[in-house]
Design an enzyme around this catalytic site. Structure first.
Site, PDB file in Angstrom:
ATOM      1  N   ASP A  61     -14.479 -40.336  61.107  1.00 47.79           N
ATOM      2  CA  ASP A  61     -14.464 -39.648  59.806  1.00 47.79           C
ATOM      3  C   ASP A  61     -15.230 -38.317  59.855  1.00 47.79           C
ATOM      4  O   ASP A  61     -15.195 -37.534  58.908  1.00 47.79           O
ATOM      5  CB  ASP A  61     -15.062 -40.569  58.731  1.00 47.79           C
TER       6      ASP A  61
ATOM      7  N   ASP B 222      -9.126 -31.954  51.359  1.00 44.75           N
ATOM      8  CA  ASP B 222      -9.815 -31.633  52.611  1.00 44.75           C
ATOM      9  C   ASP B 222      -9.236 -30.409  53.332  1.00 44.75           C
ATOM     10  O   ASP B 222      -9.666 -30.068  54.429  1.00 44.75           O
ATOM     11  CB  ASP B 222      -9.812 -32.852  53.537  1.00 44.75           C
TER      12      ASP B 222
ATOM     13  N   ASP C 130      -7.503 -36.748  54.740  1.00 49.02           N
ATOM     14  CA  ASP C 130      -8.571 -37.343  55.546  1.00 49.02           C
ATOM     15  C   ASP C 130      -8.772 -38.798  55.140  1.00 49.02           C
ATOM     16  O   ASP C 130      -9.486 -39.098  54.187  1.00 49.02           O
ATOM     17  CB  ASP C 130      -9.868 -36.545  55.346  1.00 49.02           C
TER      18      ASP C 130
ATOM     19  N   ARG D 151     -15.525 -31.198  61.740  1.00 46.40           N
ATOM     20  CA  ARG D 151     -16.319 -30.419  62.685  1.00 46.40           C
ATOM     21  C   ARG D 151     -15.642 -30.318  64.043  1.00 46.40           C
ATOM     22  O   ARG D 151     -15.858 -29.363  64.785  1.00 46.40           O
ATOM     23  CB  ARG D 151     -17.718 -31.042  62.798  1.00 46.40           C
TER      24      ARG D 151
ATOM     25  N   LYS E 281     -11.163 -25.093  57.092  1.00 43.10           N
ATOM     26  CA  LYS E 281     -10.830 -26.482  57.395  1.00 43.10           C
ATOM     27  C   LYS E 281      -9.512 -26.836  56.724  1.00 43.10           C
ATOM     28  O   LYS E 281      -9.297 -26.520  55.552  1.00 43.10           O
ATOM     29  CB  LYS E 281     -11.945 -27.423  56.915  1.00 43.10           C
TER      30      LYS E 281
ATOM     31  N   LYS F 178     -12.082 -44.679  55.392  1.00 39.83           N
ATOM     32  CA  LYS F 178     -12.857 -44.497  54.166  1.00 39.83           C
ATOM     33  C   LYS F 178     -12.562 -45.635  53.198  1.00 39.83           C
ATOM     34  O   LYS F 178     -11.465 -46.169  53.189  1.00 39.83           O
ATOM     35  CB  LYS F 178     -12.453 -43.183  53.481  1.00 39.83           C
TER      36      LYS F 178
END
Ligand code: BES
Ligand code: MN
Ligand code: ZN
Length: 530
Positions: free
Chosen positions: A355, A295, A277, A359, A272, A284
């Protein structure tokens, strides 16, 4: 740091700081030779004062004494290793890390380290080298105070004295070299993670990948938005849409020199690489966001491992790294809750939370990795806060259906000294990802959040044995511990290198390949689906 090995009982260990690790009880009558020697030079005061101060050789205990010029070194440091019966190289790695930090505080430039007698000298040498090299790591380049200290003495040299009766050998020199290369690579990964997100952008990460390729003798292919579009990576494109930073598609390839070996199915590593992020439009809160330069830690670990795999391990099968690097930002062009994205695999995904971006990018990367006919796919990702809730700051969550492959990763992790714990990827949770309007949604209910993320990834895996490692917690250490500093840990790289070493040893024990390996896999596939 520079390392050297010396052997022989009488070998003088030079160094401003002499380190003698001890198991519980060894301070008493069972004193090992190196301790007895140092003790007699100090008129028996070393053991006596250590005992007086309560040093018993317990894990985490240490005892520092000035030698008043009676030994070749200014100071001697006793380090506790705990019970011999419970010994693992990781205990020594952590102890060596503490020794490095003590040396740094004392402004010592050299260290002499008495490697304790264990049943595995190579493992012990590696643990000491790794612990020292990881332990001296600091990230202070942005501190003015550190800049002023530039000229101050630094720990630059370590002499490892082998246990009495162990002679220097090629195998031990190789263990030292591997430990050093690996620890340097992990520190390099730590730098990438610790650097702020305005420095490590997707393009800067791609440059780092190019550097890793150069050092590891790897082939590197770097693409931009155009290539990502051409590959129909709709999920990746969705996540990067809100950022002004160009995304980067990174593909590194290690190919063995031997033509037969080169034909074997590759091992695929996926990392990743969200360089920041923010959460996107599902923004967030401030407290959570400040950590989010971390991240991209999965990709940093993959790149570090690739360096060592290409330059030292050189397994008899290819290894590929697949990395999709971008930021997750809110803006007028950002992807939105309610959007439906089409993955490279053709699956459609309703976005319910921007967020849950990792994935999405990883899903497209896994599809792409799968197209290269890999023997297995291993992904490393700072994927969920839920995994931190489950396992805390020091334990990696491991997911996958293929027991043999999951277990091989867990065993490699154990040997490498990285804590991992298997969590289920049970379909019981699958309802969480059901969408009314698309094939699935990207974020389900809160409960079992780490499992839901793994289930999402699984949709892109197909039949290839796959292991997902959620490193959201261990990618950063909340405090100084052993060879860890507060901040980036580089977790995962050591496990990947160990896994590749083990698979290399397995392949070497097989009969000659006749490019039959891929066919075998195909057979296994039919067997499983019938
Ligand atoms: N990058 C985060 C996960 C994370 C959290 C990494 C803390 C390191 C430390 C990930 O993209 C994320 O935001 N996950 C969400 C998923 C949720 C929206 C389904 C989470 O864990 O809250
Ligand atoms: Mn996120
Ligand atoms: Zn994320």
């Amino acid at each position: 740091m520079q390392f050297s090995l010396v052997s022989g009982d009488a070998a003088p260990v030079s160094g401003e700081l002499l380190v003698i690790p001890l198991f519980e009880g060894e301070l008493g009558d069972a004193a090992p030779a190196p301790l007895a020697t140092a003790d007699s030079s100090l008129d028996g005061k070393l053991r006596a004062t250590a005992a007086q101060e309560g040093f018993k050789g317990k894990v985490d205990q240490s005892f520092l004494l000035h030698t008043l010029g009676r030994l070749g070194s200014d100071r001697v440091l006793l380090l506790g290793l705990g019970h011999r019966a419970r010994f693992q190289p990781e205990v020594l790695r952590l102890a060596a890390g503490r020794a490095a930090k003590t040396a740094q505080r004392l402004k010592a430039t050299s260290i002499g380290f008495r490697v304790p007698a264990t049943d595995n000298a190579e493992g012990a040498v590696r643990a000491v080298v790794e612990g020292l090299e990881l332990g001296v790591y600091r990230f202070d380049k942005y501190k003015s105070s550190a800049r002023e200290e530039k000229g101050a003495p630094k720990l630059t040299r370590a002499t490892l004295a082998l246990p009495p009766g162990t002679e220097k050998s090629r195998a031990l020199e190789d263990a030292l070299a591997l430990g050093l290369k690996l620890a340097e690579a992990v520190n390099w990964a730590r730098d990438l993670v610790n650097e702020p997100p305005n420095v490590v952008t997707p393009s800067r990460l791609a440059q780092a990948a190019q550097q890793a390729a150069k050092e590891g003798g790897l082939h590197a292919e770097i693409g931009g938005r155009k290539e990502i579009e051409r590959l129909n990576m709709g999920m990746f494109l969705g996540v990067t849409a809100g950022s002004v930073q160009e995304p980067r598609l990174i593909h590194l390839v290690y190919t063995p020199k031997n033509a037969k070996d080169a034909k074997r199915p590759p091992l695929a590593l996926v990392g990743k690489a969200i360089t920041f992020d923010s959460g996107g439009l599902s923004l967030k809160p401030t407290e959570g966001m400040v950590e989010m330069k971390t991240d991209m830690a999965g990709s940093a670990a993959v790149l570090a491992a690739m360096k060592v795999i290409g330059s030292v391990v050189k397994p008899p099968f290819p290894v590929h790294a697949f990395i999709g690097a971008c930021e997750n930002m809110p803006s007028g062009t950002a992807y939105k809750p309610g959007d439906i994205l089409t993955a490279r695999s053709g699956k459609t995904v309703e976005i319910t939370n921007t967020d849950a971006e990792g994935r999405l990018v990883l899903g497209d990367m896994i599809t792409w990795a799968g197209e290269h006919g890999p023997s297995a796919i291993i992904d490393l990702a700072t994927l969920t806060g839920a995994c931190m809730v489950a396992l805390g700051n020091y334990i990696v969550g491991a997911f996958g259906d293929d027991d043999a492959t999951v277990n091989s990763v867990l065993e490699a992790a154990k040997a490498a000294g990285e804590e991992m714990w298997r969590l289920p990827v049970t379909d019981l949770q699958k309802d969480a990802l059901r969408s009314e309007v698309a094939d699935m949604k990207n974020s389900g209910e809160r409960w079992g959040g780490a499992i839901n993320a793994a289930l999402f990834l699984k949709e892109f895996v197909g039949d290839v044995p796959w292991v997902h490692l959620d490193i959201a917690g261990p990618s950063n250490s909340p405090k100084e511990r052993g060879y860890l500093n507060k901040g980036a840990t580089g977790v995962g790289a050591r496990t990947l290198v160990e896994l590749v070493r083990r698979r290399a040893a397995d392949v070497a024990s097989l009969p000659e390949p006749k490019a039959a390996a891929p066919a075998k896999r195909a057979k296994a596939k039919t067997a499983r689906s019938s």
